[in-house]
Design an enzyme around this catalytic site. Structure first.
Site, PDB file in Angstrom:
ATOM      1  CG  ASP A  22      -2.089  -1.205   0.598  1.00 24.84           C
ATOM      2  OD1 ASP A  22      -2.943  -0.964   0.769  1.00 24.84           O
ATOM      3  OD2 ASP A  22      -1.197  -2.321   2.189  1.00 24.84           O
ATOM      4  CG  HIS A 131      -6.592   2.097  -4.211  1.00 24.22           C
ATOM      5  ND1 HIS A 131      -6.779   3.505  -4.394  1.00 24.22           N
ATOM      6  CD2 HIS A 131      -6.802   2.101  -2.859  1.00 24.22           C
ATOM      7  CE1 HIS A 131      -7.503   4.200  -3.182  1.00 24.22           C
ATOM      8  NE2 HIS A 131      -8.057   3.121  -2.725  1.00 24.22           N
ATOM      9  CG  HIS A 247      -7.491  -3.979   1.311  1.00 27.83           C
ATOM     10  ND1 HIS A 247      -7.743  -2.808   0.519  1.00 27.83           N
ATOM     11  CD2 HIS A 247      -8.812  -3.654   1.996  1.00 27.83           C
ATOM     12  CE1 HIS A 247      -8.998  -2.457   0.555  1.00 27.83           C
ATOM     13  NE2 HIS A 247      -9.582  -3.120   1.306  1.00 27.83           N
TER      14      HIS A 247
END
Length: 613
Positions: A22, A131, A247
Protein backbone atom coordinates in the site's frame (compact mmCIF):
# COMPACT_ATOMS: atom_id res chain seq x y z
CA UNK A 1 38.20 -19.14 9.24
CA UNK A 2 35.78 -22.04 9.46
CA UNK A 3 33.24 -19.75 11.10
CA UNK A 4 33.57 -17.24 8.27
CA UNK A 5 33.06 -20.01 5.71
CA UNK A 6 29.94 -21.19 7.56
CA UNK A 7 28.54 -17.65 7.66
CA UNK A 8 29.19 -17.21 3.95
CA UNK A 9 27.47 -20.54 3.29
CA UNK A 10 24.45 -19.41 5.25
CA UNK A 11 24.25 -16.16 3.29
CA UNK A 12 24.31 -18.14 0.06
CA UNK A 13 21.30 -20.15 1.26
CA UNK A 14 19.17 -17.32 2.73
CA UNK A 15 16.62 -15.48 0.61
CA UNK A 16 16.37 -11.85 1.74
CA UNK A 17 13.17 -10.02 0.81
CA UNK A 18 12.06 -6.46 1.57
CA UNK A 19 8.29 -6.53 2.12
CA UNK A 20 5.98 -3.49 1.75
CA UNK A 21 2.35 -2.87 0.86
CA UNK A 22 0.00 0.00 0.00
CA UNK A 23 2.44 2.66 -1.19
CA UNK A 24 -0.34 4.72 -2.85
CA UNK A 25 1.96 6.69 -5.13
CA UNK A 26 0.28 9.90 -6.23
CA UNK A 27 -1.95 10.31 -3.18
CA UNK A 28 -2.75 14.02 -2.67
CA UNK A 29 0.00 14.82 -5.19
CA UNK A 30 -1.57 18.22 -5.96
CA UNK A 31 -1.59 19.23 -2.30
CA UNK A 32 1.06 21.91 -1.78
CA UNK A 33 1.96 20.49 1.65
CA UNK A 34 1.43 16.72 1.36
CA UNK A 35 2.01 16.19 -2.36
CA UNK A 36 5.46 14.59 -1.96
CA UNK A 37 4.66 12.29 0.97
CA UNK A 38 3.94 9.09 -0.99
CA UNK A 39 7.04 9.46 -3.19
CA UNK A 40 9.32 10.29 -0.25
CA UNK A 41 8.38 7.16 1.72
CA UNK A 42 8.59 4.96 -1.40
CA UNK A 43 12.07 6.25 -2.12
CA UNK A 44 13.10 5.40 1.44
CA UNK A 45 11.81 1.84 0.92
CA UNK A 46 13.95 1.47 -2.20
CA UNK A 47 16.94 2.93 -0.38
CA UNK A 48 16.47 0.33 2.37
CA UNK A 49 16.42 -2.42 -0.25
CA UNK A 50 19.81 -1.25 -1.51
CA UNK A 51 21.37 -0.73 1.92
CA UNK A 52 20.10 -4.09 3.23
CA UNK A 53 21.39 -5.83 0.08
CA UNK A 54 18.15 -7.77 -0.41
CA UNK A 55 17.61 -10.32 -3.17
CA UNK A 56 14.16 -8.97 -4.11
CA UNK A 57 11.37 -6.56 -3.16
CA UNK A 58 7.84 -7.89 -2.60
CA UNK A 59 4.91 -5.44 -2.85
CA UNK A 60 1.41 -6.33 -1.64
CA UNK A 61 -0.73 -4.17 -3.94
CA UNK A 62 -1.89 -0.55 -4.28
CA UNK A 63 1.43 0.68 -5.61
CA UNK A 64 -0.55 3.59 -7.08
CA UNK A 65 -3.42 5.45 -5.45
CA UNK A 66 -5.44 5.75 -8.68
CA UNK A 67 -6.22 3.04 -11.20
CA UNK A 68 -5.19 5.52 -13.90
CA UNK A 69 -2.25 7.33 -12.28
CA UNK A 70 -1.30 10.79 -13.43
CA UNK A 71 1.66 11.31 -15.72
CA UNK A 72 3.52 12.80 -12.78
CA UNK A 73 2.90 9.74 -10.57
CA UNK A 74 3.88 7.31 -13.32
CA UNK A 75 7.02 9.31 -14.15
CA UNK A 76 8.11 9.51 -10.50
CA UNK A 77 7.57 5.76 -10.04
CA UNK A 78 9.56 4.86 -13.18
CA UNK A 79 12.36 7.26 -12.24
CA UNK A 80 12.68 5.81 -8.73
CA UNK A 81 12.60 2.18 -9.89
CA UNK A 82 15.29 2.81 -12.51
CA UNK A 83 17.48 4.66 -10.03
CA UNK A 84 17.40 2.04 -7.26
CA UNK A 85 16.66 -1.35 -8.89
CA UNK A 86 18.91 -1.15 -11.97
CA UNK A 87 22.58 -2.08 -11.70
CA UNK A 88 25.28 -4.61 -12.39
CA UNK A 89 24.87 -6.70 -9.21
CA UNK A 90 23.91 -10.26 -10.22
CA UNK A 91 20.62 -11.64 -8.92
CA UNK A 92 21.17 -14.98 -7.12
CA UNK A 93 17.58 -16.20 -7.51
CA UNK A 94 16.88 -19.08 -9.90
CA UNK A 95 13.34 -19.40 -11.30
CA UNK A 96 12.32 -23.06 -11.60
CA UNK A 97 8.67 -22.75 -12.65
CA UNK A 98 7.17 -22.10 -16.07
CA UNK A 99 7.51 -18.33 -16.21
CA UNK A 100 4.91 -17.91 -18.95
CA UNK A 101 2.28 -18.93 -16.39
CA UNK A 102 3.46 -16.47 -13.75
CA UNK A 103 4.35 -13.09 -15.25
CA UNK A 104 1.93 -10.90 -17.16
CA UNK A 105 2.70 -8.59 -20.07
CA UNK A 106 6.44 -9.24 -19.77
CA UNK A 107 8.00 -8.89 -23.22
CA UNK A 108 9.97 -12.14 -22.95
CA UNK A 109 7.42 -13.86 -20.66
CA UNK A 110 10.14 -14.17 -18.05
CA UNK A 111 11.44 -12.48 -14.95
CA UNK A 112 12.95 -9.08 -15.78
CA UNK A 113 16.49 -9.83 -14.57
CA UNK A 114 16.83 -12.59 -17.19
CA UNK A 115 16.18 -10.10 -20.00
CA UNK A 116 19.57 -9.56 -21.74
CA UNK A 117 18.56 -5.98 -22.59
CA UNK A 118 18.08 -4.95 -18.95
CA UNK A 119 20.47 -4.63 -16.02
CA UNK A 120 18.39 -5.44 -12.95
CA UNK A 121 20.13 -5.68 -9.60
CA UNK A 122 17.05 -5.85 -7.31
CA UNK A 123 13.93 -7.38 -8.90
CA UNK A 124 10.54 -6.10 -7.75
CA UNK A 125 7.63 -8.56 -7.53
CA UNK A 126 4.12 -7.15 -7.11
CA UNK A 127 0.44 -8.05 -7.19
CA UNK A 128 -2.24 -5.43 -7.82
CA UNK A 129 -4.64 -4.01 -5.25
CA UNK A 130 -8.09 -2.46 -5.45
CA UNK A 131 -6.63 0.95 -6.35
CA UNK A 132 -4.52 -0.22 -9.28
CA UNK A 133 -6.53 -3.19 -10.57
CA UNK A 134 -7.13 -3.82 -14.31
CA UNK A 135 -9.87 -1.55 -15.65
CA UNK A 136 -11.06 0.33 -18.71
CA UNK A 137 -10.44 -0.55 -22.32
CA UNK A 138 -8.20 -3.59 -22.62
CA UNK A 139 -8.57 -4.43 -18.91
CA UNK A 140 -5.08 -3.15 -18.20
CA UNK A 141 -3.54 -2.15 -14.89
CA UNK A 142 -0.80 0.41 -14.34
CA UNK A 143 1.29 -2.60 -13.30
CA UNK A 144 0.89 -4.00 -16.82
CA UNK A 145 2.69 -0.91 -18.11
CA UNK A 146 5.52 -1.33 -15.60
CA UNK A 147 5.76 -5.03 -16.44
CA UNK A 148 5.96 -4.35 -20.18
CA UNK A 149 8.81 -1.89 -19.62
CA UNK A 150 10.65 -4.48 -17.51
CA UNK A 151 10.54 -2.47 -14.28
CA UNK A 152 8.55 -4.95 -12.17
CA UNK A 153 7.51 -8.59 -12.23
CA UNK A 154 3.71 -8.53 -12.13
CA UNK A 155 2.17 -11.76 -10.82
CA UNK A 156 -1.05 -12.98 -9.21
CA UNK A 157 -3.21 -11.28 -11.86
CA UNK A 158 -6.62 -12.89 -12.25
CA UNK A 159 -9.73 -11.58 -14.03
CA UNK A 160 -11.94 -14.71 -14.27
CA UNK A 161 -14.60 -14.16 -11.62
CA UNK A 162 -16.01 -17.71 -11.70
CA UNK A 163 -12.88 -19.56 -10.60
CA UNK A 164 -9.33 -18.90 -9.45
CA UNK A 165 -6.19 -20.86 -10.27
CA UNK A 166 -2.93 -19.84 -8.65
CA UNK A 167 0.37 -21.04 -10.10
CA UNK A 168 3.29 -20.23 -7.79
CA UNK A 169 6.63 -18.76 -8.75
CA UNK A 170 9.19 -21.38 -7.76
CA UNK A 171 12.44 -19.74 -6.66
CA UNK A 172 15.67 -21.32 -5.48
CA UNK A 173 18.74 -19.89 -3.82
CA UNK A 174 21.25 -22.47 -2.67
CA UNK A 175 19.49 -24.91 -0.35
CA UNK A 176 16.38 -22.74 0.10
CA UNK A 177 13.38 -23.21 -2.17
CA UNK A 178 10.58 -20.64 -2.11
CA UNK A 179 7.08 -21.16 -3.52
CA UNK A 180 5.57 -17.68 -3.96
CA UNK A 181 1.78 -17.42 -4.41
CA UNK A 182 0.05 -14.22 -5.45
CA UNK A 183 -3.64 -13.36 -5.19
CA UNK A 184 -4.37 -9.88 -6.47
CA UNK A 185 -7.46 -8.03 -5.33
CA UNK A 186 -10.88 -9.51 -6.12
CA UNK A 187 -14.06 -8.08 -4.61
CA UNK A 188 -14.36 -9.71 -1.19
CA UNK A 189 -17.92 -11.04 -1.58
CA UNK A 190 -17.10 -12.58 -4.95
CA UNK A 191 -13.84 -14.12 -3.72
CA UNK A 192 -15.46 -15.66 -0.65
CA UNK A 193 -18.16 -17.18 -2.84
CA UNK A 194 -15.52 -18.66 -5.15
CA UNK A 195 -13.73 -20.20 -2.15
CA UNK A 196 -16.93 -21.62 -0.68
CA UNK A 197 -17.95 -23.04 -4.06
CA UNK A 198 -14.61 -24.90 -4.16
CA UNK A 199 -13.58 -23.11 -7.35
CA UNK A 200 -10.07 -22.28 -6.11
CA UNK A 201 -7.15 -24.36 -7.35
CA UNK A 202 -3.65 -23.83 -6.02
CA UNK A 203 -0.86 -25.55 -7.92
CA UNK A 204 1.90 -26.82 -5.66
CA UNK A 205 5.48 -27.84 -6.44
CA UNK A 206 5.95 -31.38 -7.71
CA UNK A 207 8.26 -32.27 -4.86
CA UNK A 208 7.20 -32.80 -1.27
CA UNK A 209 5.56 -29.77 0.36
CA UNK A 210 8.01 -29.98 3.27
CA UNK A 211 10.90 -29.11 0.93
CA UNK A 212 9.48 -25.67 0.15
CA UNK A 213 8.74 -22.48 2.05
CA UNK A 214 5.22 -21.45 1.05
CA UNK A 215 4.72 -17.67 0.98
CA UNK A 216 1.47 -16.04 -0.13
CA UNK A 217 0.66 -12.37 -0.69
CA UNK A 218 -2.97 -11.20 -0.80
CA UNK A 219 -4.78 -7.86 -0.99
CA UNK A 220 -8.20 -8.14 0.69
CA UNK A 221 -10.14 -6.94 3.72
CA UNK A 222 -8.78 -8.77 6.76
CA UNK A 223 -10.93 -7.19 9.47
CA UNK A 224 -14.44 -8.61 9.78
CA UNK A 225 -16.75 -6.06 8.14
CA UNK A 226 -19.62 -8.47 7.65
CA UNK A 227 -20.05 -11.99 6.19
CA UNK A 228 -19.42 -10.77 2.64
CA UNK A 229 -16.97 -7.95 3.20
CA UNK A 230 -13.74 -9.69 4.15
CA UNK A 231 -11.67 -12.77 3.41
CA UNK A 232 -11.53 -15.10 6.43
CA UNK A 233 -8.01 -16.34 7.02
CA UNK A 234 -9.38 -19.83 7.58
CA UNK A 235 -10.25 -20.09 3.87
CA UNK A 236 -6.57 -20.03 2.94
CA UNK A 237 -4.78 -23.40 2.66
CA UNK A 238 -3.10 -24.89 5.70
CA UNK A 239 0.17 -25.75 3.94
CA UNK A 240 1.19 -22.08 3.85
CA UNK A 241 4.01 -20.91 6.12
CA UNK A 242 3.48 -17.15 5.92
CA UNK A 243 0.87 -14.79 4.45
CA UNK A 244 1.70 -11.15 3.62
CA UNK A 245 -1.59 -9.25 3.91
CA UNK A 246 -2.09 -6.04 1.96
CA UNK A 247 -5.01 -3.57 1.85
CA UNK A 248 -5.31 -2.96 5.59
CA UNK A 249 -3.45 0.27 6.44
CA UNK A 250 -2.84 -0.14 10.16
CA UNK A 251 0.58 -1.66 10.75
CA UNK A 252 0.56 -5.13 12.36
CA UNK A 253 3.79 -6.33 10.82
CA UNK A 254 4.80 -8.69 13.63
CA UNK A 255 3.75 -12.18 12.43
CA UNK A 256 0.58 -13.45 14.13
CA UNK A 257 -0.20 -17.15 14.17
CA UNK A 258 -3.52 -18.39 12.83
CA UNK A 259 -4.44 -21.10 15.33
CA UNK A 260 -6.83 -22.87 12.95
CA UNK A 261 -4.65 -23.10 9.86
CA UNK A 262 -1.32 -23.03 11.69
CA UNK A 263 0.38 -20.41 9.53
CA UNK A 264 1.59 -16.88 10.23
CA UNK A 265 0.10 -13.61 8.95
CA UNK A 266 2.01 -10.33 8.65
CA UNK A 267 0.20 -7.07 7.88
CA UNK A 268 2.81 -4.40 7.00
CA UNK A 269 0.25 -1.60 6.53
CA UNK A 270 0.58 1.44 4.30
CA UNK A 271 3.68 3.59 3.85
CA UNK A 272 1.66 6.83 3.64
CA UNK A 273 -1.47 7.99 5.48
CA UNK A 274 -4.36 8.22 3.03
CA UNK A 275 -7.00 8.92 5.68
CA UNK A 276 -7.05 10.53 9.10
CA UNK A 277 -8.16 7.36 10.85
CA UNK A 278 -6.71 6.00 14.07
CA UNK A 279 -5.02 3.04 12.37
CA UNK A 280 -3.06 5.34 10.09
CA UNK A 281 -1.44 7.01 13.10
CA UNK A 282 0.34 3.76 14.07
CA UNK A 283 4.07 3.88 13.35
CA UNK A 284 4.74 2.86 9.72
CA UNK A 285 7.07 -0.09 8.99
CA UNK A 286 8.34 -2.30 6.23
CA UNK A 287 9.73 -5.78 6.82
CA UNK A 288 13.01 -7.52 6.11
CA UNK A 289 12.07 -11.16 5.54
CA UNK A 290 14.81 -13.80 5.67
CA UNK A 291 14.00 -17.35 4.60
CA UNK A 292 16.22 -20.37 5.21
CA UNK A 293 14.70 -23.66 4.05
CA UNK A 294 11.37 -23.81 5.95
CA UNK A 295 12.31 -21.28 8.63
CA UNK A 296 11.85 -17.53 8.49
CA UNK A 297 12.52 -14.35 10.40
CA UNK A 298 10.70 -11.07 9.78
CA UNK A 299 12.44 -7.96 11.08
CA UNK A 300 10.27 -4.79 11.25
CA UNK A 301 12.06 -1.69 9.99
CA UNK A 302 10.46 1.66 10.99
CA UNK A 303 10.21 4.23 8.21
CA UNK A 304 11.99 7.49 8.99
CA UNK A 305 10.45 9.79 6.36
CA UNK A 306 6.75 9.42 7.21
CA UNK A 307 4.93 12.62 8.16
CA UNK A 308 4.13 12.74 11.92
CA UNK A 309 0.47 11.97 12.61
CA UNK A 310 -1.29 12.36 15.98
CA UNK A 311 -4.84 11.07 16.43
CA UNK A 312 -7.00 11.63 19.51
CA UNK A 313 -10.63 10.82 20.19
CA UNK A 314 -12.66 12.47 22.98
CA UNK A 315 -16.22 11.81 24.13
CA UNK A 316 -17.60 15.22 25.10
CA UNK A 317 -20.15 13.56 27.38
CA UNK A 318 -17.25 12.76 29.70
CA UNK A 319 -16.44 16.49 29.95
CA UNK A 320 -19.93 17.88 30.55
CA UNK A 321 -19.27 18.66 34.21
CA UNK A 322 -15.64 19.61 33.81
CA UNK A 323 -16.41 22.13 31.05
CA UNK A 324 -19.80 23.08 32.52
CA UNK A 325 -21.47 22.49 29.15
CA UNK A 326 -25.02 22.62 30.52
CA UNK A 327 -24.75 26.35 31.20
CA UNK A 328 -23.96 29.21 28.82
CA UNK A 329 -22.68 28.83 25.26
CA UNK A 330 -21.46 25.24 25.07
CA UNK A 331 -19.95 25.62 21.58
CA UNK A 332 -17.54 28.35 22.74
CA UNK A 333 -16.42 26.19 25.66
CA UNK A 334 -15.84 23.20 23.41
CA UNK A 335 -14.06 25.47 20.91
CA UNK A 336 -11.59 26.71 23.53
CA UNK A 337 -11.14 23.16 24.84
CA UNK A 338 -10.34 21.93 21.31
CA UNK A 339 -7.71 24.65 20.85
CA UNK A 340 -5.88 23.48 23.96
CA UNK A 341 -6.06 19.83 22.87
CA UNK A 342 -4.73 20.57 19.37
CA UNK A 343 -1.88 22.65 20.78
CA UNK A 344 -0.92 19.71 22.98
CA UNK A 345 -1.12 17.35 20.00
CA UNK A 346 1.16 19.57 17.90
CA UNK A 347 3.68 19.51 20.73
CA UNK A 348 3.33 15.74 20.98
CA UNK A 349 4.01 15.38 17.25
CA UNK A 350 7.52 16.75 17.74
CA UNK A 351 8.44 13.49 19.46
CA UNK A 352 7.81 11.67 16.18
CA UNK A 353 10.48 13.58 14.30
CA UNK A 354 13.32 11.24 13.39
CA UNK A 355 15.85 13.79 12.19
CA UNK A 356 15.85 12.37 8.68
CA UNK A 357 16.51 15.24 6.24
CA UNK A 358 13.62 14.21 3.98
CA UNK A 359 10.99 13.77 6.70
CA UNK A 360 8.19 16.37 6.57
CA UNK A 361 8.07 18.31 9.84
CA UNK A 362 4.54 19.75 9.65
CA UNK A 363 2.31 17.12 11.33
CA UNK A 364 -1.09 15.68 10.55
CA UNK A 365 -3.48 16.33 13.45
CA UNK A 366 -6.91 14.77 13.88
CA UNK A 367 -9.04 15.50 16.95
CA UNK A 368 -12.28 13.51 16.88
CA UNK A 369 -14.97 14.96 19.11
CA UNK A 370 -17.87 12.62 19.77
CA UNK A 371 -21.06 14.34 20.84
CA UNK A 372 -24.72 13.77 21.61
CA UNK A 373 -25.81 17.43 21.76
CA UNK A 374 -25.47 19.47 18.57
CA UNK A 375 -25.05 22.69 20.56
CA UNK A 376 -21.47 21.57 21.22
CA UNK A 377 -20.53 21.95 17.55
CA UNK A 378 -18.64 24.79 15.85
CA UNK A 379 -17.26 25.64 12.39
CA UNK A 380 -14.38 23.18 11.93
CA UNK A 381 -13.00 24.79 8.76
CA UNK A 382 -12.68 28.18 10.43
CA UNK A 383 -11.19 26.45 13.47
CA UNK A 384 -8.39 24.92 11.38
CA UNK A 385 -7.32 28.31 10.04
CA UNK A 386 -6.09 29.20 13.52
CA UNK A 387 -3.15 26.82 13.09
CA UNK A 388 -2.21 28.05 9.61
CA UNK A 389 1.09 26.50 8.58
CA UNK A 390 1.52 24.55 11.80
CA UNK A 391 -0.56 21.56 10.64
CA UNK A 392 -0.65 19.79 7.28
CA UNK A 393 -4.44 19.29 7.20
CA UNK A 394 -5.86 22.73 7.99
CA UNK A 395 -9.32 22.00 6.61
CA UNK A 396 -10.11 18.97 8.78
CA UNK A 397 -8.19 19.16 12.04
CA UNK A 398 -11.38 18.55 14.03
CA UNK A 399 -14.07 16.05 13.12
CA UNK A 400 -17.38 15.85 14.96
CA UNK A 401 -18.93 12.41 15.24
CA UNK A 402 -22.38 11.92 16.67
CA UNK A 403 -22.88 9.27 19.34
CA UNK A 404 -26.21 7.51 19.04
CA UNK A 405 -27.81 6.63 22.35
CA UNK A 406 -29.63 3.35 22.14
CA UNK A 407 -32.71 2.98 24.32
CA UNK A 408 -34.10 -0.23 25.75
CA UNK A 409 -37.72 0.84 25.70
CA UNK A 410 -38.59 -1.48 22.80
CA UNK A 411 -36.76 -4.45 24.24
CA UNK A 412 -38.79 -7.67 24.36
CA UNK A 413 -37.68 -10.14 26.99
CA UNK A 414 -37.30 -13.76 25.99
CA UNK A 415 -39.86 -16.00 27.64
CA UNK A 416 -37.48 -18.46 29.30
CA UNK A 417 -40.24 -20.81 30.42
CA UNK A 418 -41.59 -21.06 26.88
CA UNK A 419 -38.10 -21.65 25.55
CA UNK A 420 -37.55 -24.42 28.09
CA UNK A 421 -40.79 -26.13 27.08
CA UNK A 422 -39.81 -25.96 23.43
CA UNK A 423 -36.38 -27.41 24.13
CA UNK A 424 -37.92 -30.34 26.02
CA UNK A 425 -40.02 -31.46 23.06
CA UNK A 426 -38.82 -34.77 21.67
CA UNK A 427 -37.78 -35.26 18.02
CA UNK A 428 -36.79 -31.62 17.52
CA UNK A 429 -33.62 -31.84 15.49
CA UNK A 430 -33.66 -28.67 13.42
CA UNK A 431 -33.13 -25.13 14.64
CA UNK A 432 -35.93 -23.78 12.41
CA UNK A 433 -38.39 -26.06 14.21
CA UNK A 434 -37.32 -24.56 17.53
CA UNK A 435 -37.85 -21.04 16.17
CA UNK A 436 -41.32 -21.88 14.85
CA UNK A 437 -42.42 -23.62 18.05
CA UNK A 438 -41.11 -20.84 20.29
CA UNK A 439 -43.09 -18.09 18.54
CA UNK A 440 -46.19 -20.28 18.49
CA UNK A 441 -45.72 -20.83 22.24
CA UNK A 442 -45.51 -17.10 23.06
CA UNK A 443 -47.96 -15.74 20.49
CA UNK A 444 -50.47 -14.77 23.19
CA UNK A 445 -47.91 -12.89 25.35
CA UNK A 446 -45.62 -11.40 22.69
CA UNK A 447 -47.34 -11.82 19.33
CA UNK A 448 -45.57 -11.06 16.08
CA UNK A 449 -46.91 -7.89 14.45
CA UNK A 450 -46.17 -8.58 10.77
CA UNK A 451 -44.17 -11.74 10.14
CA UNK A 452 -45.43 -15.26 10.58
CA UNK A 453 -43.47 -17.62 12.79
CA UNK A 454 -42.99 -19.91 9.80
CA UNK A 455 -41.34 -17.06 7.93
CA UNK A 456 -38.77 -16.63 10.70
CA UNK A 457 -38.24 -20.39 10.73
CA UNK A 458 -37.67 -20.29 6.97
CA UNK A 459 -35.12 -17.49 7.38
CA UNK A 460 -33.28 -19.62 9.94
CA UNK A 461 -33.38 -22.68 7.68
CA UNK A 462 -32.03 -20.86 4.63
CA UNK A 463 -29.25 -19.15 6.56
CA UNK A 464 -28.16 -22.24 8.51
CA UNK A 465 -28.75 -25.10 6.08
CA UNK A 466 -28.26 -23.32 2.75
CA UNK A 467 -25.69 -20.72 3.89
CA UNK A 468 -27.87 -18.09 2.20
CA UNK A 469 -26.81 -14.80 3.78
CA UNK A 470 -29.44 -12.91 1.76
CA UNK A 471 -32.36 -14.90 3.11
CA UNK A 472 -33.35 -12.52 5.90
CA UNK A 473 -33.10 -9.46 3.67
CA UNK A 474 -35.13 -11.07 0.87
CA UNK A 475 -37.95 -12.41 3.05
CA UNK A 476 -38.28 -9.33 5.27
CA UNK A 477 -38.24 -7.03 2.24
CA UNK A 478 -40.87 -9.13 0.47
CA UNK A 479 -43.14 -9.11 3.54
CA UNK A 480 -42.74 -5.35 3.81
CA UNK A 481 -43.60 -4.80 0.15
CA UNK A 482 -46.72 -6.99 0.33
CA UNK A 483 -47.88 -5.31 3.54
CA UNK A 484 -47.51 -1.87 1.97
CA UNK A 485 -49.46 -3.02 -1.11
CA UNK A 486 -52.23 -4.28 1.16
CA UNK A 487 -52.36 -1.01 3.09
CA UNK A 488 -52.42 1.01 -0.14
CA UNK A 489 -55.34 -1.09 -1.40
CA UNK A 490 -57.35 -0.83 1.82
CA UNK A 491 -56.30 2.72 2.84
CA UNK A 492 -57.16 2.36 6.57
CA UNK A 493 -57.22 5.30 8.94
CA UNK A 494 -54.18 5.83 11.16
CA UNK A 495 -55.85 4.36 14.21
CA UNK A 496 -56.83 1.21 12.26
CA UNK A 497 -53.42 0.43 10.72
CA UNK A 498 -52.54 -2.24 13.30
CA UNK A 499 -55.88 -3.96 12.76
CA UNK A 500 -55.39 -3.93 9.01
CA UNK A 501 -51.90 -5.41 9.35
CA UNK A 502 -53.43 -8.22 11.40
CA UNK A 503 -55.97 -8.71 8.60
CA UNK A 504 -53.04 -8.95 6.20
CA UNK A 505 -51.49 -11.71 8.33
CA UNK A 506 -54.81 -13.59 8.38
CA UNK A 507 -55.39 -13.17 4.65
CA UNK A 508 -51.93 -14.26 3.54
CA UNK A 509 -50.51 -17.44 5.01
CA UNK A 510 -46.76 -17.86 5.41
CA UNK A 511 -46.61 -20.69 2.86
CA UNK A 512 -48.41 -18.55 0.27
CA UNK A 513 -46.07 -15.58 0.72
CA UNK A 514 -42.94 -17.73 0.58
CA UNK A 515 -44.19 -19.44 -2.58
CA UNK A 516 -44.88 -16.04 -4.15
CA UNK A 517 -41.34 -14.94 -3.26
CA UNK A 518 -39.77 -18.07 -4.76
CA UNK A 519 -41.90 -17.79 -7.92
CA UNK A 520 -40.85 -14.18 -8.42
CA UNK A 521 -37.20 -15.16 -8.01
CA UNK A 522 -37.55 -17.94 -10.62
CA UNK A 523 -39.17 -15.56 -13.10
CA UNK A 524 -36.32 -13.10 -12.63
CA UNK A 525 -33.74 -15.82 -13.26
CA UNK A 526 -35.56 -17.08 -16.39
CA UNK A 527 -35.82 -13.55 -17.76
CA UNK A 528 -32.11 -13.02 -17.11
CA UNK A 529 -31.27 -16.31 -18.84
CA UNK A 530 -33.38 -15.45 -21.89
CA UNK A 531 -31.64 -12.09 -22.12
CA UNK A 532 -28.26 -13.81 -21.98
CA UNK A 533 -29.27 -16.32 -24.67
CA UNK A 534 -30.53 -13.54 -26.91
CA UNK A 535 -27.28 -11.62 -26.45
CA UNK A 536 -25.24 -14.75 -27.21
CA UNK A 537 -27.24 -15.41 -30.39
CA UNK A 538 -26.66 -11.84 -31.52
CA UNK A 539 -22.92 -12.31 -30.95
CA UNK A 540 -22.93 -15.54 -32.98
CA UNK A 541 -24.82 -13.92 -35.85
CA UNK A 542 -22.44 -10.97 -35.79
CA UNK A 543 -19.44 -13.32 -35.86
CA UNK A 544 -20.89 -15.26 -38.83
CA UNK A 545 -21.45 -12.04 -40.69
CA UNK A 546 -17.92 -10.91 -40.04
CA UNK A 547 -16.54 -14.29 -41.16
CA UNK A 548 -18.53 -14.10 -44.43
CA UNK A 549 -17.31 -10.57 -45.04
CA UNK A 550 -13.73 -11.62 -44.42
CA UNK A 551 -14.05 -14.55 -46.87
CA UNK A 552 -14.84 -12.07 -49.54
CA UNK A 553 -12.48 -9.67 -49.39
CA UNK A 554 17.68 -12.72 -28.94
CA UNK A 555 20.91 -11.40 -28.15
CA UNK A 556 23.25 -12.93 -25.35
CA UNK A 557 22.34 -15.03 -22.32
CA UNK A 558 20.19 -14.12 -19.36
CA UNK A 559 21.78 -12.57 -16.29
CA UNK A 560 19.89 -14.67 -13.78
CA UNK A 561 20.98 -17.88 -12.17
CA UNK A 562 19.04 -19.91 -14.73
CA UNK A 563 15.59 -20.67 -16.15
CA UNK A 564 15.10 -24.36 -15.76
CA UNK A 565 11.45 -25.38 -16.05
CA UNK A 566 10.04 -27.52 -13.27
CA UNK A 567 6.68 -29.20 -13.63
CA UNK A 568 3.86 -28.44 -11.25
CA UNK A 569 0.99 -30.59 -10.22
CA UNK A 570 -2.51 -29.33 -9.55
CA UNK A 571 -3.54 -29.62 -5.93
CA UNK A 572 -7.08 -30.81 -5.37
CA UNK A 573 -9.60 -28.03 -5.04
CA UNK A 574 -9.48 -26.68 -1.55
CA UNK A 575 -11.98 -28.01 0.93
CA UNK A 576 -12.07 -24.99 3.20
CA UNK A 577 -13.72 -26.97 5.99
CA UNK A 578 -10.71 -29.26 6.45
CA UNK A 579 -8.48 -28.32 9.37
CA UNK A 580 -5.14 -29.91 8.51
CA UNK A 581 -1.74 -29.20 9.98
CA UNK A 582 0.93 -27.05 8.39
CA UNK A 583 3.45 -29.07 6.44
CA UNK A 584 6.30 -27.34 8.24
CA UNK A 585 6.82 -29.10 11.55
CA UNK A 586 9.67 -26.91 12.70
CA UNK A 587 9.33 -23.61 14.52
CA UNK A 588 9.41 -20.45 12.47
CA UNK A 589 12.64 -18.53 12.86
CA UNK A 590 15.94 -18.14 11.10
CA UNK A 591 18.81 -20.54 11.93
CA UNK A 592 18.34 -20.27 15.69
CA UNK A 593 14.63 -21.02 15.53
CA UNK A 594 15.08 -24.57 16.73
CA UNK A 595 15.84 -23.17 20.20
CA UNK A 596 12.59 -21.26 20.47
CA UNK A 597 10.25 -24.22 20.84
CA UNK A 598 6.97 -24.87 19.14
CA UNK A 599 4.91 -21.75 18.64
CA UNK A 600 2.02 -21.27 21.00
CA UNK A 601 -1.37 -21.31 19.40
CA UNK A 602 -3.74 -18.64 20.51
CA UNK A 603 -7.05 -17.47 19.21
CA UNK A 604 -6.62 -14.31 17.18
CA UNK A 605 -9.40 -11.73 17.26
CA UNK A 606 -9.67 -8.90 14.80
CA UNK A 607 -11.18 -5.52 15.47
CA UNK A 608 -13.18 -3.94 12.67
CA UNK A 609 -11.07 -1.08 11.37
CA UNK A 610 -11.79 1.80 9.03
CA UNK A 611 -8.18 2.05 7.98
CA UNK A 612 -8.17 0.07 4.78
CA UNK A 613 -8.18 1.84 1.46
Amino acid sequence: MAGADAAEKDVDNIIRILVATDNHLGYAEKDAVRGEDSFTSFEEILELAVSEDVDMILLGGDLFHDSVPSQNAMYRCIELLRRYTFGDKPVPLEILSDQSLCFYNAVNQSVNYEDPNLNISIPVFSIHGNHDDPSGFGRLSSLDLLSTTGLINYFGRWTDLTKVEISPILIRKGETKLSLYGLSHIHDARLVRIFKDFQVTINCPNESEEDWFHLMVVHQNRADRGPKNYLPEDLLPAFLNLVIWGHEHDCRIEPEVNAVRDFYVSQPGSSVATSLAKGESIKKHVGLLEIYKTKFNLKPIPLQTVRPFIFESIDLEDYVDKLNLKEGDASIKVYNFAIKRVEAMIEQAKSLLTGHPKQPTIPLIRLRLRYTDETYMFNTIRFGQIFGTRVANVADVVKFEKLIKRTKSDKVNIDKDAMQRVMEVDNTARVEELVDRYFEEVKDKNPLKLLHSKALAEVTYRMVERSDNNAADQIFKFYNEKAVEHLMDTMPSIENINDEIENFRQHYKADDLLKMLDDSSVKTEVKSSLTSIKTANNEVNRSDAQATSTARSGRGAGRGAGNRAASTRAKAKLDVSINSKNSSNGPQGLLDACNRGRRTKAKITYVVSDDSD
